[in-house]
Design a protein around this motif. Structure first.
Motif, PDB file in Angstrom:
ATOM      1  N   GLU A 101      14.385  23.629  -5.086  1.00  0.00           N
ATOM      2  CA  GLU A 101      13.004  23.254  -4.763  1.00  0.00           C
ATOM      3  C   GLU A 101      12.998  22.042  -3.828  1.00  0.00           C
ATOM      4  N   ALA A 102      13.883  21.049  -4.123  1.00  0.00           N
ATOM      5  CA  ALA A 102      13.945  19.868  -3.269  1.00  0.00           C
ATOM      6  C   ALA A 102      14.418  20.232  -1.869  1.00  0.00           C
ATOM      7  N   LEU A 103      15.348  21.210  -1.764  1.00  0.00           N
ATOM      8  CA  LEU A 103      15.858  21.622  -0.455  1.00  0.00           C
ATOM      9  C   LEU A 103      14.748  22.252   0.373  1.00  0.00           C
ATOM     10  N   GLU A 104      13.948  23.110  -0.226  1.00  0.00           N
ATOM     11  CA  GLU A 104      12.843  23.748   0.500  1.00  0.00           C
ATOM     12  C   GLU A 104      11.813  22.709   0.945  1.00  0.00           C
ATOM     13  N   PHE A 105      11.535  21.725   0.063  1.00  0.00           N
ATOM     14  CA  PHE A 105      10.568  20.688   0.417  1.00  0.00           C
ATOM     15  C   PHE A 105      11.102  19.837   1.573  1.00  0.00           C
ATOM     16  N   ALA A 106      12.402  19.516   1.546  1.00  0.00           N
ATOM     17  CA  ALA A 106      12.981  18.662   2.581  1.00  0.00           C
ATOM     18  C   ALA A 106      12.965  19.344   3.939  1.00  0.00           C
ATOM     19  N   ARG A 107      13.061  20.680   3.978  1.00  0.00           N
ATOM     20  CA  ARG A 107      13.016  21.385   5.267  1.00  0.00           C
ATOM     21  C   ARG A 107      11.674  21.154   5.980  1.00  0.00           C
ATOM     22  N   GLN A 108      10.612  21.013   5.181  1.00  0.00           N
ATOM     23  CA  GLN A 108       9.281  20.930   5.764  1.00  0.00           C
ATOM     24  C   GLN A 108       8.844  19.478   5.975  1.00  0.00           C
ATOM     25  N   HIS A 109       9.245  18.542   5.117  1.00  0.00           N
ATOM     26  CA  HIS A 109       8.679  17.201   5.168  1.00  0.00           C
ATOM     27  C   HIS A 109       9.653  16.110   5.611  1.00  0.00           C
ATOM     28  N   ARG A 110      10.935  16.383   5.709  1.00  0.00           N
ATOM     29  CA  ARG A 110      11.936  15.447   6.217  1.00  0.00           C
ATOM     30  C   ARG A 110      11.783  14.067   5.585  1.00  0.00           C
ATOM     31  N   PRO A 111      12.238  13.860   4.380  1.00  0.00           N
ATOM     32  CA  PRO A 111      12.095  12.566   3.692  1.00  0.00           C
ATOM     33  C   PRO A 111      12.955  11.489   4.345  1.00  0.00           C
ATOM     34  N   ASP A 112      12.574  10.236   4.077  1.00  0.00           N
ATOM     35  CA  ASP A 112      13.341   9.095   4.590  1.00  0.00           C
ATOM     36  C   ASP A 112      14.537   8.769   3.703  1.00  0.00           C
ATOM     37  N   ALA A 113      14.436   9.074   2.437  1.00  0.00           N
ATOM     38  CA  ALA A 113      15.550   8.824   1.507  1.00  0.00           C
ATOM     39  C   ALA A 113      15.482   9.861   0.396  1.00  0.00           C
ATOM     40  N   VAL A 114      16.679  10.173  -0.159  1.00  0.00           N
ATOM     41  CA  VAL A 114      16.770  11.119  -1.272  1.00  0.00           C
ATOM     42  C   VAL A 114      17.630  10.484  -2.351  1.00  0.00           C
ATOM     43  N   LEU A 115      17.054  10.330  -3.555  1.00  0.00           N
ATOM     44  CA  LEU A 115      17.802   9.881  -4.718  1.00  0.00           C
ATOM     45  C   LEU A 115      18.122  11.116  -5.549  1.00  0.00           C
ATOM     46  N   LEU A 116      19.372  11.516  -5.605  1.00  0.00           N
ATOM     47  CA  LEU A 116      19.718  12.797  -6.214  1.00  0.00           C
ATOM     48  C   LEU A 116      20.769  12.627  -7.315  1.00  0.00           C
ATOM     49  N   ASP A 117      20.582  13.407  -8.364  1.00  0.00           N
ATOM     50  CA  ASP A 117      21.565  13.480  -9.454  1.00  0.00           C
ATOM     51  C   ASP A 117      22.705  14.396  -9.012  1.00  0.00           C
ATOM     52  N   LEU A 118      23.910  14.196  -9.578  1.00  0.00           N
ATOM     53  CA  LEU A 118      25.061  15.000  -9.170  1.00  0.00           C
ATOM     54  C   LEU A 118      25.311  16.190 -10.078  1.00  0.00           C
ATOM     55  N   GLY A 119      24.993  16.058 -11.355  1.00  0.00           N
ATOM     56  CA  GLY A 119      25.339  17.114 -12.307  1.00  0.00           C
ATOM     57  C   GLY A 119      24.182  18.036 -12.614  1.00  0.00           C
ATOM     58  N   MET A 120      23.587  18.671 -11.595  1.00  0.00           N
ATOM     59  CA  MET A 120      22.467  19.600 -11.820  1.00  0.00           C
ATOM     60  C   MET A 120      22.998  21.029 -11.935  1.00  0.00           C
ATOM     61  N   PRO A 121      22.335  21.876 -12.716  1.00  0.00           N
ATOM     62  CA  PRO A 121      22.885  23.205 -13.011  1.00  0.00           C
ATOM     63  C   PRO A 121      22.785  24.200 -11.853  1.00  0.00           C
ATOM     64  N   ASP A 122      21.647  24.300 -11.181  1.00  0.00           N
ATOM     65  CA  ASP A 122      21.465  25.374 -10.187  1.00  0.00           C
ATOM     66  C   ASP A 122      22.139  25.033  -8.859  1.00  0.00           C
ATOM     67  N   LEU A 123      21.989  23.784  -8.446  1.00  0.00           N
ATOM     68  CA  LEU A 123      22.572  23.335  -7.186  1.00  0.00           C
ATOM     69  C   LEU A 123      22.952  21.876  -7.383  1.00  0.00           C
ATOM     70  N   ASP A 124      24.269  21.609  -7.519  1.00  0.00           N
ATOM     71  CA  ASP A 124      24.667  20.226  -7.837  1.00  0.00           C
ATOM     72  C   ASP A 124      24.409  19.304  -6.651  1.00  0.00           C
ATOM     73  N   GLY A 125      24.536  18.001  -6.915  1.00  0.00           N
ATOM     74  CA  GLY A 125      24.191  17.013  -5.902  1.00  0.00           C
ATOM     75  C   GLY A 125      25.078  17.065  -4.670  1.00  0.00           C
ATOM     76  N   TYR A 126      26.357  17.422  -4.837  1.00  0.00           N
ATOM     77  CA  TYR A 126      27.252  17.486  -3.674  1.00  0.00           C
ATOM     78  C   TYR A 126      26.803  18.587  -2.701  1.00  0.00           C
ATOM     79  N   GLU A 127      26.560  19.758  -3.259  1.00  0.00           N
ATOM     80  CA  GLU A 127      26.147  20.883  -2.414  1.00  0.00           C
ATOM     81  C   GLU A 127      24.772  20.614  -1.805  1.00  0.00           C
ATOM     82  N   LEU A 128      23.887  20.016  -2.607  1.00  0.00           N
ATOM     83  CA  LEU A 128      22.560  19.689  -2.096  1.00  0.00           C
ATOM     84  C   LEU A 128      22.668  18.728  -0.909  1.00  0.00           C
TER      85      LEU A 128
END
Length: 623
Positions: free
Chosen positions: A541-568
């Motif tokens: 969901e964050a990836l789709e949102f970032a494609r449209q709104h281009r955030p200035d900063a992203v604070l992301l967790d690394l151990g997420m189940p669907d798409l981990d922070g490294y891949e994100l």
């Protein structure tokens, strides 16, 4: 051996022929008659008249012959004397020789024997002449003697034999016979034999044989002992191999358990940091919202923030001391001024000092001092010492932080007037899980690992640490020495903290964490910083949102189940074109391997939950 009487050759002529002419004439006539008779009858010739001249001639010839005979007789007497002297020397040498000497016939009969030989046989020499030697040989060795005689026949070289003789008095004497046969003579072959007493040699041989047998016996006994020892060693080796196998299995089990422990600690830290981060963020947000408005809620917020920070310190120390013991802490060094380290260490401990009513005195170095260190770890060193001082100092106490250069080192000191340290504990205060049995310790809590981590981190930087205290109730002082370096050529001054822009032109910050409480509480906190915040609990969901709104900063967790922070992070950089967007990992894990993976994935910074507010504000600064 006996020699015959001397023999005299020639006549012993006496008298003077010149004094008695008649006698000479008669003797001359006698000589002439003898010559004539020897010549036989002469043919009948006219007789030669005997004249006076003829007689003188004959007498002269007779005298010449007499003188020649006298000279020959004298020479014979000299030869006879030399022979007798030689015979006496030989007899004396023969009789007085210490070696037994006997001359035997081919049949073994004694023909001659010296005194030493007679003494060996224990009999009188006169009795032994013409006596068979075999009767002096012991019965068991007579066959040996006969074989010795046979070997001497027809030979010219020496023959050597050992046998035993019966001496007078019934004694048995071992001897060696050394026989040299003579050339055949009219009287037959003689056997010149030397008899040597070999009693001492036999005794030495027997002693040597006995010693050899004793040595062989001892060797056999020692061999048997060594076999027993060898069997015992084999058994011990087998047992040791078994123990080594058991030890290897145990070490493998311990290594596996250690690995499980590390995984457990990492998982525990992650799982505890998520709810703790939510509590810390909520407490900070509550404190900011109630600051200056509601004193009671503000006090509650400070309690929540202080205690949650204490839990965070315990988690960090427990994790770091285990990793330091295994040598898994890696340092990211850079040259920094010591005052910057002290300032960063003071910032998070302000609320604790304020809450306990401590008076904090800060004495920065009078001149700039630089060290090449891992800033985060050195801040942790000073922070642990400050936290330790605040914990063991009663409310209203004084805590002093100072730094001074001492030679090629900088000495950072934290002094307090708190509970103090007993002398018996000073040597062990930096060991893990060491605590004094003090009421202040139990009241303040703690695991006793903060100081152990301080020492290990100081040693990793090439420094050292020491503790001093006059005693219980008299305060304590902790000193850390770090090597100093030359000032850098150009120093980068960090930009001052910048608050978010106005409501109409605020920077957009995405927060992505599958833990809803962590994400929401962090979103509220960042919103209070003045930024526009969008929270997502799923990476896609964050990836789709970032494609449209281009955030200035992203604070992301690394151990997420669907798409981990490294891949994100990789996909945000590659698919969304966010090359300039600041990516900050906010994770419950803090290992160096995780930090390396973050850099490889394109993540700019890494923060461990719960995040340090000041550090987060610095990372979110936009120019």
């Amino acid at each position: 051996m006996t020699l015959g009487p001397s023999r005299t050759y020639g006549a012993n002529l006496e008298g003077n022929p010149m004094t008695d002419m008649k006698s000479l004439r008669s003797r001359a006539e006698a000589v002439l008659r003898d010559q004539l008779e020897a010549r036989g009858p002469e043919p009948e010739t006219e007789p030669i008249p005997v004249t006076r001249e003829r007689l003188r001639q004959l007498l002269h010839e007779v005298e010449v012959q007499r003188l020649e005979l006298e000279i020959q007789n004298q020479e014979l007497r000299l030869v006879q004397a030399e022979l007798e002297a030689s015979r006496d020397r030989y007899a004396d040498l023969f009789d007085r020789s210490p070696l037994g000497y006997v001359v035997l016939s081919e049949e073994g009969v004694i023909r001659e024997i010296n005194l030493a030989g007679a003494r060996l046989l224990g009999r009188d020499r006169r009795w032994l002449v013409d006596f068979p030697l075999i009767h002096c040989v012991v019965a068991e060795d007579r066959g040996i003697f006969l074989a010795h005689l046979r070997h001497c026949r027809g030979r010219e070289e020496a023959v050597v034999t050992e046998l035993r003789l019966e001496t007078g008095g019934g004694k048995v004497l071992p001897v060696e016979l050394y026989t040299v046969p003579t050339a055949v003579a009219p009287a037959g072959r003689w056997l010149r034999t030397a008899m040597t007493d070999i009693t001492r040699r036999k005794q030495a041989e027997e002693e040597s044989l006995a010693a050899r047998r004793d040595l062989e016996r001892r060797v056999e006994e020692r061999t048997a002992e060594l076999q027993v020892i060898n069997e015992a060693l084999k058994s011990e080796v087998a047992e040791r191999e078994h123990l080594e196998q058991v030890l290897r299995r145990r070490m493998e089990e311990l290594a596996e358990a250690d690995r499980y422990k590390d995984e457990f600690l990492a998982t525990l830290a992650h799982e505890l940091r998520n709810p703790l981060a939510a509590i810390v963020n909520a407490g900070r947000a509550l404190r900011r919202q109630t600051e200056g408005r509601d004193a009671s809620l503000g006090a509650i917020a400070r309690i929540i923030e202080n205690q949650s920070l204490h839990l965070k310190t315990l988690l960090d120390d427990l994790w770091d001391v285990a990793r330091a013991a295994r040598g898994k802490i890696e340092l990211c060094r850079r040259t920094v001024e010591v005052e910057e380290i002290l300032t960063q260490a003071l910032e998070p401990h302000g609320p604790l000092m304020e809450h306990k009513g401590h008076r904090l005195e800060f004495y920065p170095p009078p001149e700039p001092i630089y060290v090449e260190v891992d800033v985060t770890r050195c801040v942790q060193i000073v922070g642990n010492l400050l936290h330790n001082a605040a914990k063991f100092t009663a409310p209203g106490g004084r805590i002093e932080l100072s730094a001074r250069r001492e030679g090629r080192e900088v000495a950072i000191r934290v002094r307090d007037n708190g509970a103090g340290i007993p002398a018996s504990l000073l040597e062990r205060v930096f060991e893990p899980f060491t605590q004094a049995d003090r009421s202040a310790t139990r009241a303040s809590g703690g695991l006793g690992i903060g100081l152990a981590l301080v020492r290990r981190l100081a040693e990793l930087h090439g420094g050292r640490v020491a503790a001093a205290s006059p005693g219980l109730g008299q305060g304590s002082e902790f000193t850390v020495w770090l090597p100093v370096v030359e000032a850098p050529a150009a120093r980068q001054v960090p930009a001052p903290l910048v608050e978010g822009r106005g409501a109409g032109d605020r920077r957009l910050v995405l927060i992505v964490d599958d833990n809803a409480d962590c994400a929401d509480s962090l979103g509220q906190l960042v919103t209070l910083f003045g930024y526009q915040v969008q929270v997502f609990h799923h990476g896609r969901e964050a990836l789709e949102f970032a494609r449209q709104h281009r955030p200035d900063a992203v604070l992301l967790d690394l151990g997420m189940p669907d798409l981990d922070g490294y891949e994100l992070a990789r996909r945000l950089r590659a698919e969304c074109g966010l090359a300039d967007t600041r990516l900050v990992a906010v994770s419950g894990y803090g290992a160096e391997e995780e930090r390396r993976r973050c850099r490889a994935a394109g993540i700019d910074y890494h923060l461990t939950k719960p995040v340090d507010v000041e550090a987060l504000q610095r990372l979110l600064q936009f120019r």
